[in-house]
Design a protein around this motif. Structure first.
Motif, PDB file in Angstrom:
ATOM      1  N   LYS A 170      44.706 -16.050  18.315  1.00 39.23           N
ATOM      2  CA  LYS A 170      45.918 -15.609  17.180  1.00 39.23           C
ATOM      3  C   LYS A 170      46.442 -14.412  18.533  1.00 39.23           C
ATOM      4  N   THR A 171      45.382 -14.142  18.938  1.00 42.94           N
ATOM      5  CA  THR A 171      45.586 -12.514  19.612  1.00 42.94           C
ATOM      6  C   THR A 171      46.493 -13.168  21.039  1.00 42.94           C
ATOM      7  N   TYR A 172      45.847 -14.176  21.842  1.00 41.29           N
ATOM      8  CA  TYR A 172      46.907 -14.752  22.747  1.00 41.29           C
ATOM      9  C   TYR A 172      48.287 -15.397  22.255  1.00 41.29           C
ATOM     10  N   ASN A 173      47.799 -16.034  21.252  1.00 35.83           N
ATOM     11  CA  ASN A 173      49.365 -16.638  20.823  1.00 35.83           C
ATOM     12  C   ASN A 173      50.542 -15.932  20.545  1.00 35.83           C
ATOM     13  N   ASP A 174      50.111 -13.973  19.942  1.00 34.82           N
ATOM     14  CA  ASP A 174      51.040 -12.930  19.353  1.00 34.82           C
ATOM     15  C   ASP A 174      51.709 -12.454  21.096  1.00 34.82           C
ATOM     16  N   ARG A 175      50.317 -12.475  21.771  1.00 37.25           N
ATOM     17  CA  ARG A 175      51.017 -12.059  23.130  1.00 37.25           C
ATOM     18  C   ARG A 175      52.870 -12.656  23.333  1.00 37.25           C
ATOM     19  N   ILE A 176      51.970 -13.880  23.068  1.00 37.08           N
ATOM     20  CA  ILE A 176      53.543 -15.176  23.957  1.00 37.08           C
ATOM     21  C   ILE A 176      54.511 -14.916  23.322  1.00 37.08           C
ATOM     22  N   PHE A 177      54.386 -15.129  22.043  1.00 35.42           N
ATOM     23  CA  PHE A 177      55.987 -14.307  21.253  1.00 35.42           C
ATOM     24  C   PHE A 177      56.512 -12.979  21.185  1.00 35.42           C
ATOM     25  N   LYS A 178      55.652 -12.543  21.528  1.00 42.11           N
ATOM     26  CA  LYS A 178      56.131 -11.470  21.419  1.00 42.11           C
ATOM     27  C   LYS A 178      56.765 -11.021  23.432  1.00 42.11           C
ATOM     28  N   ALA A 179      56.416 -11.632  23.987  1.00 41.99           N
ATOM     29  CA  ALA A 179      56.853 -11.331  25.421  1.00 41.99           C
ATOM     30  C   ALA A 179      58.151 -12.491  25.575  1.00 41.99           C
TER      31      ALA A 179
ATOM     32  N   GLY B 246      62.747 -22.236  15.614  1.00 41.13           N
ATOM     33  CA  GLY B 246      63.202 -20.369  15.737  1.00 41.13           C
ATOM     34  C   GLY B 246      62.455 -20.048  16.716  1.00 41.13           C
ATOM     35  N   GLY B 247      63.289 -19.241  17.585  1.00 38.89           N
ATOM     36  CA  GLY B 247      62.256 -17.990  18.523  1.00 38.89           C
ATOM     37  C   GLY B 247      62.850 -19.541  20.510  1.00 38.89           C
ATOM     38  N   LYS B 248      61.295 -18.576  21.353  1.00 33.50           N
ATOM     39  CA  LYS B 248      61.734 -19.451  22.063  1.00 33.50           C
ATOM     40  C   LYS B 248      61.073 -20.153  22.745  1.00 33.50           C
ATOM     41  N   VAL B 249      60.460 -20.264  22.081  1.00 34.50           N
ATOM     42  CA  VAL B 249      58.808 -21.093  22.526  1.00 34.50           C
ATOM     43  C   VAL B 249      58.298 -21.584  20.963  1.00 34.50           C
ATOM     44  N   LEU B 250      57.718 -22.793  21.512  1.00 35.16           N
ATOM     45  CA  LEU B 250      56.836 -23.320  20.303  1.00 35.16           C
ATOM     46  C   LEU B 250      55.062 -23.740  20.032  1.00 35.16           C
ATOM     47  N   ILE B 251      54.720 -22.370  20.065  1.00 34.62           N
ATOM     48  CA  ILE B 251      52.910 -22.975  20.568  1.00 34.62           C
ATOM     49  C   ILE B 251      52.598 -24.226  19.087  1.00 34.62           C
ATOM     50  N   LYS B 252      51.636 -24.910  19.798  1.00 38.45           N
ATOM     51  CA  LYS B 252      51.182 -25.711  19.096  1.00 38.45           C
ATOM     52  C   LYS B 252      49.582 -25.626  19.113  1.00 38.45           C
ATOM     53  N   ASP B 253      48.729 -25.251  17.894  1.00 38.50           N
ATOM     54  CA  ASP B 253      47.341 -24.312  17.723  1.00 38.50           C
ATOM     55  C   ASP B 253      46.757 -25.509  17.054  1.00 38.50           C
ATOM     56  N   ASP B 254      47.062 -26.785  17.507  1.00 37.34           N
ATOM     57  CA  ASP B 254      46.319 -27.600  15.985  1.00 37.34           C
ATOM     58  C   ASP B 254      44.448 -27.708  16.865  1.00 37.34           C
ATOM     59  N   THR B 255      44.237 -27.542  18.003  1.00 41.43           N
ATOM     60  CA  THR B 255      42.422 -27.051  18.133  1.00 41.43           C
ATOM     61  C   THR B 255      41.913 -26.474  17.838  1.00 41.43           C
ATOM     62  N   ALA B 256      43.008 -25.040  18.290  1.00 42.40           N
ATOM     63  CA  ALA B 256      42.129 -23.478  17.390  1.00 42.40           C
ATOM     64  C   ALA B 256      42.102 -23.723  15.804  1.00 42.40           C
ATOM     65  N   ILE B 257      43.999 -24.624  15.572  1.00 41.20           N
ATOM     66  CA  ILE B 257      43.622 -24.252  13.479  1.00 41.20           C
ATOM     67  C   ILE B 257      42.644 -25.041  12.938  1.00 41.20           C
ATOM     68  N   VAL B 258      41.980 -26.429  13.892  1.00 44.18           N
ATOM     69  CA  VAL B 258      41.330 -26.883  13.133  1.00 44.18           C
ATOM     70  C   VAL B 258      39.645 -27.032  13.044  1.00 44.18           C
TER      71      VAL B 258
END
Length: 184
Positions: free
Chosen positions: A69-78, A45-57
């Motif tokens: 999260k701050t930058y992921n949310d900027r991408i999602f919002k854009a 769902g949505g227009k992008v898929l963010i892979k956040d492997d390194t950060a979460i782990v």
């Protein structure tokens, strides 16, 4: 040691990603209309898929909130929304870390490290589907009753499933068994 410098770098990378994706968008073939993208044989769902492997782990909750999260949310919002992928086990704070008003789907690279009942309950209540749950992305087939486990939890919607089989005949047998057990 230099958080301001890291924020400047992440802002540049994020702005560059958004600009590049917007520039490339007319040339990409990953779209499923305006509401999803294809990847690994699945609709995300949505227009992008963010892979956040390194950060979460690897990051703490505080570090993740500040530097991922701050930058992921900027991408999602854009892009008006997107989906999130990460590998590894869920951390106690991971739901909030990936949760966003723009989140349209969640994908776990290691579903065997997740508590399906807990993950499903959390995301179901937020109307965020779990995508590509199963063993199709791992190098080996998962033994056990993935479909039986899902049925035993009463899950009927909100997930897309994946299973690795050796050939079309076995794939059809899995589908037929699932249909019979589900009453479809």
């Amino acid at each position: 040691d230099y958080p301001d410098l890291v924020h400047e770098l992440l802002a540049v990378v994020t702005d560059t990603y958004i600009a590049f994706r917007n520039m490339m968008d007319p040339l990409l073939t990953d779209r499923a209309g305006d509401g999803a993208v294809y990847l690994h044989g699945c609709l995300f769902g949505g227009k992008v898929l963010i892979k956040d492997d390194t950060a979460i782990v690897n990051l703490s909750e505080e570090m993740h909130r500040a530097f991922s999260k701050t930058y992921n949310d900027r991408i999602f919002k854009a892009f008006g929304g997107g989906s999130m992928h990460y590998c590894g086990p869920s951390r106690t704070w991971a739901h909030e870390a990936v949760g966003s008003p723009w989140l349209r789907g969640i994908n776990y690279g290691n579903p065997e490290m997740q508590n399906l009942a807990g993950e499903y309950a959390y995301w179901r209540d937020r109307k965020v589907p779990i995508l590509l749950w199963g063993d199709s992305l791992r190098g080996q087939r998962q033994e056990g009753g993935t479909l039986d486990d899902i049925r035993s939890l009463g899950i009927r919607t909100g997930m897309s499933l994946a299973i690795r089989v050796d050939d079309e005949k076995k794939a059809r047998a899995v589908l037929d068994a699932h249909r019979r057990a589900s009453g479809a």
